[in-house]
Design an enzyme around this catalytic site. Structure first.
Site, PDB file in Angstrom:
ATOM      1  N   LEU A  50      79.091  29.619 -22.705  1.00 45.93           N
ATOM      2  CA  LEU A  50      78.353  29.388 -24.365  1.00 45.93           C
ATOM      3  C   LEU A  50      77.716  30.484 -24.685  1.00 45.93           C
ATOM      4  O   LEU A  50      77.031  31.409 -24.056  1.00 45.93           O
ATOM      5  CB  LEU A  50      77.629  28.070 -23.893  1.00 45.93           C
ATOM      6  CG  LEU A  50      78.370  26.916 -23.671  1.00 45.93           C
ATOM      7  CD1 LEU A  50      77.214  25.899 -22.998  1.00 45.93           C
ATOM      8  CD2 LEU A  50      78.993  26.396 -24.658  1.00 45.93           C
ATOM      9  N   ASP A  51      77.855  30.742 -26.096  1.00 39.42           N
ATOM     10  CA  ASP A  51      76.772  31.539 -26.986  1.00 39.42           C
ATOM     11  C   ASP A  51      75.575  31.274 -26.393  1.00 39.42           C
ATOM     12  O   ASP A  51      75.079  30.200 -26.208  1.00 39.42           O
ATOM     13  CB  ASP A  51      77.269  31.419 -28.524  1.00 39.42           C
ATOM     14  CG  ASP A  51      78.708  31.915 -28.768  1.00 39.42           C
ATOM     15  OD1 ASP A  51      79.196  32.757 -28.263  1.00 39.42           O
ATOM     16  OD2 ASP A  51      79.140  31.205 -29.857  1.00 39.42           O
ATOM     17  N   SER A  52      74.734  32.338 -26.844  1.00 37.36           N
ATOM     18  CA  SER A  52      72.839  32.198 -26.677  1.00 37.36           C
ATOM     19  C   SER A  52      72.523  31.215 -27.281  1.00 37.36           C
ATOM     20  O   SER A  52      71.678  30.194 -26.762  1.00 37.36           O
ATOM     21  CB  SER A  52      72.542  33.404 -26.792  1.00 37.36           C
ATOM     22  OG  SER A  52      73.028  34.264 -25.999  1.00 37.36           O
ATOM     23  N   PHE A  53      72.943  30.863 -28.682  1.00 38.16           N
ATOM     24  CA  PHE A  53      72.272  29.772 -29.392  1.00 38.16           C
ATOM     25  C   PHE A  53      72.573  28.543 -28.777  1.00 38.16           C
ATOM     26  O   PHE A  53      72.085  27.444 -29.380  1.00 38.16           O
ATOM     27  CB  PHE A  53      72.798  29.746 -30.897  1.00 38.16           C
ATOM     28  CG  PHE A  53      73.969  29.263 -31.371  1.00 38.16           C
ATOM     29  CD1 PHE A  53      74.224  28.083 -31.843  1.00 38.16           C
ATOM     30  CD2 PHE A  53      75.187  30.202 -31.052  1.00 38.16           C
ATOM     31  CE1 PHE A  53      75.273  27.714 -32.327  1.00 38.16           C
ATOM     32  CE2 PHE A  53      76.351  29.954 -31.422  1.00 38.16           C
ATOM     33  CZ  PHE A  53      76.688  28.559 -32.090  1.00 38.16           C
ATOM     34  N   ALA A  54      73.851  28.403 -28.210  1.00 39.94           N
ATOM     35  CA  ALA A  54      74.342  27.024 -27.680  1.00 39.94           C
ATOM     36  C   ALA A  54      73.884  26.453 -26.559  1.00 39.94           C
ATOM     37  O   ALA A  54      73.055  27.079 -25.947  1.00 39.94           O
ATOM     38  CB  ALA A  54      75.994  27.265 -27.687  1.00 39.94           C
TER      39      ALA A  54
END
Length: 367
Positions: free
Chosen positions: A40-44
């Site tokens: 998952l992307d860091s912001f997710a």
């Protein structure tokens, strides 16, 4: 099964990388042999399915499972990364509710999707995101993916005057997407916005399901904030507020971070310790349901003696199983289970490989 052989459902918190999130799994299980089945992307935030020990060999199969996400889409601008940490590249008016609903329907089903340039897709042997940072120009071709379902869960309207009903202007939308492997929700947000004459990027992304696994069963789920438009936008606002500090303060923060890095890894927080405890409480074996989703055939060992023979790697004989190995198709993998009829429980014992010529051999054994 040893304490470190199993499947861990982990709730990734926003702001952490998927790799950093694995630190709690490694600590809890006292192993470095772990593998995720899709980052998952860091912001997710949301569900990571982590395979540990001998079950890391199943990562490739679980990565291919269908997934479900909730996404908060912010209309009015587009960023180069298609999410809020990126650089704004264009602005547009926000869409009406009716045009948004039509666009969501248009981008449901079998579609051709162009992945974002900031992605892990490899182009000429390099990650696309790395090529972008190097200033290289390239194109990623569209590819077929499937959006099985899309459902608008929440809307926040803009301040447009004189608009009523379906003509009300939408600034934020929280939408649930159920998708096939390889679908980028960031690209869906971009394409849906373009279809309704707008521009958009993701303000929040929450993965809720991977195959038959749910985030509600994951270690650390109770630590996640409620996922809604208000909380997602709050995170975006906090991030942009940090970016607004002076260059001098940024350099100071950077120097402090570098000093921290030289002292070794950060200590585990109270939240980390809670997650580690829940990992030990919830680690699970492969089940027949998950084995089927992986594309494996399944078979049970016939009795306790057969189970001991299998675990000790003795020659594979049909009498060891409740079904003849001749009856399985060629070029398949067979997940082997031991069933306790008294306790009505089953345990995963390992994999058998069957080649094109019909010859069977051990894949691996869980002791």
């Amino acid at each position: 099964m040893t304490d470190s052989d199993g499947i861990v459902l982990l709730a990734k918190r926003p702001g952490l990388t998927s790799f950093a999130s694995l630190r709690n799994v490694k600590k809890a299980l006292n192993t470095t042999k772990v593998g995720h089945t899709g980052t998952l992307d860091s912001f997710a935030e949301g569900l990571l399915v982590v395979c540990a020990g001998k079950l890391t060999k199943l990562c490739g199969q679980i990565t291919a499972f269908d997934k479900t996400y909730e996404a908060v889409i912010h209309f009015g601008a587009e960023t180069d990364t298609c999410e809020y940490t990126g650089k704004e590249i264009r602005k547009a008016s926000i869409p009406t509710e009716s045009s948004l609903r039509q666009a969501v329907e248009k981008w449901t089903g079998d579609i051709q999707q162009k992945p974002p340039l900031y992605s892990a897709i490899h182009v000429d042997g390099k990650r696309a995101s790395d090529l972008v940072r190097e200033g290289k120009t390239f194109d990623i071709p569209s590819r077929p993916v499937t959006v099985f379902s899309s459902e608008i869960k929440e809307l926040k309207y803009g301040d447009g005057e004189g608009c009523e009903g379906s003509d009300r202007l939408v600034e934020f939308a929280r939408i649930e997407f159920s998708v096939s492997k390889g679908t980028y929700i960031r690209s869906l947000a971009r394409d849906i916005a373009e279809s309704c004459g707008s521009a958009a990027y993701l303000t929040g992304l929450f993965r809720t399901k991977i195959g038959n696994f749910s985030v509600k069963e994951s270690a650390g789920y109770s630590l996640l904030p409620s996922f809604n438009i208000e909380n997602a936008f709050k995170k975006e606002s906090e991030y942009k507020e940090v970016l607004s500090i002076s260059d001098k303060e940024k350099e100071k923060d950077k120097s402090e971070e570098e000093l921290k890095g030289k002292k070794g890894p950060r200590p585990f927080s109270e939240e980390d310790l809670q997650v580690q405890k829940e990992i030990l409480e919830t680690i699970q074996e492969l089940t027949t349901e998950t084995a089927s989703l992986c594309g494996f055939e399944t078979v049970y060992l016939s009795n306790k003696i057969a189970a001991d023979s299998f675990r000790n790697g003795k020659p594979l004989r049909n009498a060891m199983f409740t079904k003849s190995l001749y009856d399985f198709p060629s070029e398949c993998q067979i997940a082997v289970f031991e069933k306790d009829d008294f306790m009505l429980e089953e345990s995963f014992c390992g994999l058998i490989n069957k080649n094109a010529a019909g010859k069977v051999s051990y894949g691996f054994v869980i002791n």
